[in-house]
Design a protein around this motif. Sequence first.
Motif, PDB file in Angstrom:
ATOM      1  N   GLU A   1     -27.107  56.739  68.243  1.00  0.00           N
ATOM      2  CA  GLU A   1     -26.817  55.328  68.517  1.00  0.00           C
ATOM      3  C   GLU A   1     -25.642  54.816  67.698  1.00  0.00           C
ATOM      4  OE1 GLU A   1     -30.658  53.655  67.886  1.00  0.00           O
ATOM      5  OE2 GLU A   1     -31.335  54.100  69.930  1.00  0.00           O
ATOM      6  N   ILE A   2     -25.549  55.252  66.445  1.00  0.00           N
ATOM      7  CA  ILE A   2     -24.423  54.822  65.602  1.00  0.00           C
ATOM      8  C   ILE A   2     -23.129  55.488  66.059  1.00  0.00           C
ATOM      9  CG2 ILE A   2     -23.470  54.878  63.257  1.00  0.00           C
ATOM     10  CD1 ILE A   2     -26.430  54.677  62.270  1.00  0.00           C
ATOM     11  N   VAL A   3     -23.197  56.803  66.329  1.00  0.00           N
ATOM     12  CA  VAL A   3     -21.999  57.558  66.716  1.00  0.00           C
ATOM     13  C   VAL A   3     -21.390  56.987  67.994  1.00  0.00           C
ATOM     14  CG1 VAL A   3     -21.259  59.789  67.682  1.00  0.00           C
ATOM     15  CG2 VAL A   3     -22.560  59.724  65.540  1.00  0.00           C
ATOM     16  N   ASN A   4     -22.235  56.549  68.934  1.00  0.00           N
ATOM     17  CA  ASN A   4     -21.739  56.092  70.229  1.00  0.00           C
ATOM     18  C   ASN A   4     -21.690  54.568  70.358  1.00  0.00           C
ATOM     19  OD1 ASN A   4     -21.392  58.734  71.774  1.00  0.00           O
ATOM     20  ND2 ASN A   4     -23.444  58.934  70.908  1.00  0.00           N
ATOM     21  N   GLY A   5     -21.893  53.885  69.232  1.00  0.00           N
ATOM     22  CA  GLY A   5     -21.735  52.439  69.230  1.00  0.00           C
ATOM     23  C   GLY A   5     -22.831  51.681  69.951  1.00  0.00           C
ATOM     24  N   ALA A   6     -23.993  52.314  70.146  1.00  0.00           N
ATOM     25  CA  ALA A   6     -25.116  51.615  70.779  1.00  0.00           C
ATOM     26  C   ALA A   6     -25.770  50.654  69.793  1.00  0.00           C
ATOM     27  CB  ALA A   6     -26.140  52.617  71.299  1.00  0.00           C
ATOM     28  N   THR A   7     -25.674  50.967  68.494  1.00  0.00           N
ATOM     29  CA  THR A   7     -26.127  50.026  67.457  1.00  0.00           C
ATOM     30  C   THR A   7     -25.017  49.872  66.431  1.00  0.00           C
ATOM     31  OG1 THR A   7     -27.199  51.890  66.354  1.00  0.00           O
ATOM     32  CG2 THR A   7     -28.632  50.382  67.568  1.00  0.00           C
ATOM     33  N   GLU A   8     -24.964  48.701  65.802  1.00  0.00           N
ATOM     34  CA  GLU A   8     -23.962  48.459  64.773  1.00  0.00           C
ATOM     35  C   GLU A   8     -24.647  48.429  63.416  1.00  0.00           C
ATOM     36  OE1 GLU A   8     -21.299  49.057  63.394  1.00  0.00           O
ATOM     37  OE2 GLU A   8     -20.155  48.182  65.033  1.00  0.00           O
ATOM     38  N   VAL A   9     -23.925  48.865  62.387  1.00  0.00           N
ATOM     39  CA  VAL A   9     -24.503  48.864  61.041  1.00  0.00           C
ATOM     40  C   VAL A   9     -24.005  47.634  60.295  1.00  0.00           C
ATOM     41  CG1 VAL A   9     -24.607  51.363  60.978  1.00  0.00           C
ATOM     42  CG2 VAL A   9     -22.626  50.208  60.010  1.00  0.00           C
ATOM     43  N   GLU A  10     -24.841  47.113  59.389  1.00  0.00           N
ATOM     44  CA  GLU A  10     -24.426  45.969  58.572  1.00  0.00           C
ATOM     45  C   GLU A  10     -25.063  46.101  57.203  1.00  0.00           C
ATOM     46  OE1 GLU A  10     -23.892  41.158  59.167  1.00  0.00           O
ATOM     47  OE2 GLU A  10     -25.651  42.191  59.965  1.00  0.00           O
ATOM     48  N   GLU A  11     -24.245  46.112  56.176  1.00  0.00           N
ATOM     49  CA  GLU A  11     -24.723  46.216  54.794  1.00  0.00           C
ATOM     50  C   GLU A  11     -25.747  47.341  54.658  1.00  0.00           C
ATOM     51  OE1 GLU A  11     -23.313  44.179  52.407  1.00  0.00           O
ATOM     52  OE2 GLU A  11     -22.064  43.573  54.091  1.00  0.00           O
ATOM     53  N   GLY A  12     -25.420  48.474  55.223  1.00  0.00           N
ATOM     54  CA  GLY A  12     -26.301  49.639  55.094  1.00  0.00           C
ATOM     55  C   GLY A  12     -27.467  49.623  56.059  1.00  0.00           C
ATOM     56  N   ALA A  13     -27.695  48.500  56.757  1.00  0.00           N
ATOM     57  CA  ALA A  13     -28.788  48.445  57.727  1.00  0.00           C
ATOM     58  C   ALA A  13     -28.216  48.584  59.138  1.00  0.00           C
ATOM     59  CB  ALA A  13     -29.548  47.136  57.604  1.00  0.00           C
ATOM     60  N   VAL A  14     -29.081  48.873  60.074  1.00  0.00           N
ATOM     61  CA  VAL A  14     -28.649  49.090  61.450  1.00  0.00           C
ATOM     62  C   VAL A  14     -29.070  47.891  62.304  1.00  0.00           C
ATOM     63  CG1 VAL A  14     -28.953  50.565  63.481  1.00  0.00           C
ATOM     64  CG2 VAL A  14     -28.853  51.592  61.210  1.00  0.00           C
ATOM     65  N   LYS A  15     -28.138  47.306  63.040  1.00  0.00           N
ATOM     66  CA  LYS A  15     -28.519  46.247  63.990  1.00  0.00           C
ATOM     67  C   LYS A  15     -27.982  46.594  65.375  1.00  0.00           C
ATOM     68  CE  LYS A  15     -24.613  43.059  63.868  1.00  0.00           C
ATOM     69  NZ  LYS A  15     -24.144  41.684  63.755  1.00  0.00           N
ATOM     70  N   GLU A  16     -28.659  46.082  66.386  1.00  0.00           N
ATOM     71  CA  GLU A  16     -28.233  46.432  67.736  1.00  0.00           C
ATOM     72  C   GLU A  16     -27.022  45.604  68.153  1.00  0.00           C
ATOM     73  OE1 GLU A  16     -30.982  47.041  71.430  1.00  0.00           O
ATOM     74  OE2 GLU A  16     -32.117  47.477  69.602  1.00  0.00           O
ATOM     75  N   THR A  17     -26.105  46.229  68.891  1.00  0.00           N
ATOM     76  CA  THR A  17     -24.943  45.480  69.373  1.00  0.00           C
ATOM     77  C   THR A  17     -25.343  44.661  70.594  1.00  0.00           C
ATOM     78  OG1 THR A  17     -24.331  47.463  70.583  1.00  0.00           O
ATOM     79  CG2 THR A  17     -23.091  46.990  68.587  1.00  0.00           C
ATOM     80  N   THR A  18     -24.855  43.444  70.646  1.00  0.00           N
ATOM     81  CA  THR A  18     -25.096  42.618  71.830  1.00  0.00           C
ATOM     82  C   THR A  18     -23.819  42.616  72.648  1.00  0.00           C
ATOM     83  OG1 THR A  18     -24.537  40.749  70.425  1.00  0.00           O
ATOM     84  CG2 THR A  18     -26.869  41.108  70.872  1.00  0.00           C
ATOM     85  N   PRO A  19     -23.939  42.730  73.964  1.00  0.00           N
ATOM     86  CA  PRO A  19     -22.748  42.861  74.804  1.00  0.00           C
ATOM     87  C   PRO A  19     -21.786  41.682  74.635  1.00  0.00           C
ATOM     88  CG  PRO A  19     -24.761  43.219  76.084  1.00  0.00           C
ATOM     89  CD  PRO A  19     -25.183  42.727  74.740  1.00  0.00           C
ATOM     90  N   ASP A  20     -22.320  40.483  74.331  1.00  0.00           N
ATOM     91  CA  ASP A  20     -21.442  39.321  74.218  1.00  0.00           C
ATOM     92  C   ASP A  20     -21.104  38.980  72.761  1.00  0.00           C
ATOM     93  OD1 ASP A  20     -24.184  37.065  75.118  1.00  0.00           O
ATOM     94  OD2 ASP A  20     -23.990  38.628  73.602  1.00  0.00           O
ATOM     95  N   GLY A  21     -21.543  39.829  71.837  1.00  0.00           N
ATOM     96  CA  GLY A  21     -21.242  39.589  70.423  1.00  0.00           C
ATOM     97  C   GLY A  21     -19.831  40.033  70.083  1.00  0.00           C
ATOM     98  N   GLU A  22     -19.466  39.848  68.822  1.00  0.00           N
ATOM     99  CA  GLU A  22     -18.148  40.291  68.368  1.00  0.00           C
ATOM    100  C   GLU A  22     -18.122  41.818  68.313  1.00  0.00           C
ATOM    101  OE1 GLU A  22     -15.851  38.178  64.996  1.00  0.00           O
ATOM    102  OE2 GLU A  22     -17.885  37.359  64.946  1.00  0.00           O
TER     103      GLU A  22
END
Lengths: 365, 365
Positions: free
Chosen positions: A96-117
């Motif tokens: 998920e991280i390698v293919n950008g399905a989730t985004e990381v933040e401050e060492g934690a993993v959060k899911e990317t939202t299609p309309d997010g930055e």
Amino acid sequence: MSNDKDTFNVADLTSALNEDNRADLVNALKSKIQSLAGQHSDILESLSPNVRKRVEVLREIQGQHDELEAKFFEERAALEAKYQKLYQPLYTKRYEIVNGATEVEEGAVKETTPDGEEDQEKGVPAFWLTAMKNNEVLAEEISERDEGALKYLKDIKWSRIENPKGFKLEFFFDTNPYFINSVLTKTYHMIDEDEPILEKAIGTEIQWHPGKCLTQKILKKKPKKGSKNAKPITKTENCESFFNFFNPPQVPEDDEDIDEDAAEELQNQMEQDYDIGSTIRDKIIPHAVSWFTGEAIQGDEFGDLEDDEDDEDIEEDDDEEEEEDEDDDDDEDDEEESKTKKKKSGRAQLGDGQQGERPPECKQQ
Amino acid sequence: MSNDKDTFNVADLTSALNEDNRADLVNALKSKIQSLAGQHSDILESLSPNVRKRVEVLREIQGQHDELEAKFFEERAALEAKYQKLYQPLYTKRYEIVNGATEVEEGAVKETTPDGEEDQEKGVPAFWLTAMKNNEVLAEEISERDEGALKYLKDIKWSRIENPKGFKLEFFFDTNPYFINSVLTKTYHMIDEDEPILEKAIGTEIQWHPGKCLTQKILKKKPKKGSKNAKPITKTENCESFFNFFNPPQVPEDDEDIDEDAAEELQNQMEQDYDIGSTIRDKIIPHAVSWFTGEAIQGDEFGDLEDDEDDEDIEEDDDEEEEEDEDDDDDEDDEEESKTKKKKSGRAQLGDGQQGERPPECKQQ
């Protein structure tokens, strides 16, 4: 030296295998086994009655050993399966991280939202290509032309197969301009799993987009002057490419067509093919991140010398059950040493750099 | 293709290894690792801040994987040690019957009394020699001259060693007219145990009785006519023998003395030497009775095809965690097949009989 009694014609069996006819194969094996069973009786009959009695008891002991050993193989396979299951959630996070399905933040993993930055780069570009290129065995297989296609590699997975035994590698690709397939697979069928004996290797046929085939180059020749056909003659030639991995070496139908040198060449090709497959299974898939960063290179070259993490604690069970006349000559000092650094895989290691020499690459012309 | 960043000079390390100086080796490794650590930072620094953040999280995930994997290696080693212990009483019984320390009666085992009735043959004569000669790899190593000495072989054992990792084979011999030693050992030091990389092999120096050396032959030349020294000139030459196994191939002190062909030849010799050692450990010791009777030959050649005893039951864990656009082209029918029968060990299998060809034997003259 030669043991004619136990010699049987492997060529017969090979030709049965080549016909890919299971019934033929089983019949060939049955008749061989019957003749071997006969030989086995011969061996016992050639012994004196007293010795034969002892060998019969030894066979019972061997049977007890083999029952224990079968349990060992079972437990070991279950242990491996247990850990493969434990690794899965980690492999999924990696995917998920390698293919950008989730985004990381401050060492934690959060899911990317299609309309997010979203930032410019999705995930970790060329993750698998970089990981593979850092491995000596695989780097030799990847041509510059291959790199364009391997950038679309999203994940590699492996799983064991049963009946026949072996394992399967799956390469998951993003939509790409090179070929239609989204999954390329390579399957190894093994005869013996413990000391692995390869029976055959099977690869997916790649559906190349027109003019995008990486395993062939097109040669254009000018037509002879005065020739009726004024169009240039095109000729395709096979060329080096990682994607040849999906078209593994094949044994000719009739093994009389193959001489000793050709058989040895084929043997080497099959070994190299298996070496690539087992490198991907045993090194790249479990340690892809360490290969990507380059950290795995030292681990691969120098093994456990600097790394205590996977030290295996084995209880040494070294007590002699028999009494032996230990001789004073058996000192450690008496031992002759030979020192070198050697890979079981047969890749030359002496005075060789990290990357082996390659013949010049072929390019589409 | 070439990855110059990750290339380092293996020759430097090899020469450090050849000096057998642990301190030098550790220093060489330290400096290499420092430079690699630098490279590793370089790789991370070349990434954009967002990608670097993702890779840092990936490294944490890799760390979690590696902790699990270390536990797996530990559990697997413990499992192996557990079964090695379970096999021991069976190996002891085998030893006692083979060497006539206990007598069998109606399928049961009874101890021999020194003043009881004894038959002409003690135990099972030439048990280990016969077992070894039935194995293709070992049969090629045993010369006719060796057979006389190998009849005195009473037992073979193996055990793991730690620091450095590897394993040790012990060959226990009865008092014999060939050599003084009662135990010959061969030790393999491995760099990497999982995908085994051999560091060096060490053998016991054999204390031959005068004129009984099996690894050398003596050539006698008539002196030239009119020569002052009328005695015949004797010259010793190395010859083929199983006992060369205890004098394994050695790498020259200075690896500049060795050209590419010689390095490849040495590589092959070391592979063959390791092949012999692992055959004895993995095949002969656990299944000596089946090799003696010849039953193991079919098992070795055809593996699990006819034998369901060691079928490994692995839970197939094949569920895809990602959603992939499965293409219709991925049918089994599309797959290209290559069929053959191939041993990982690199021994030619195509159209080859059970026993490989050997060069003519050497005999003491």
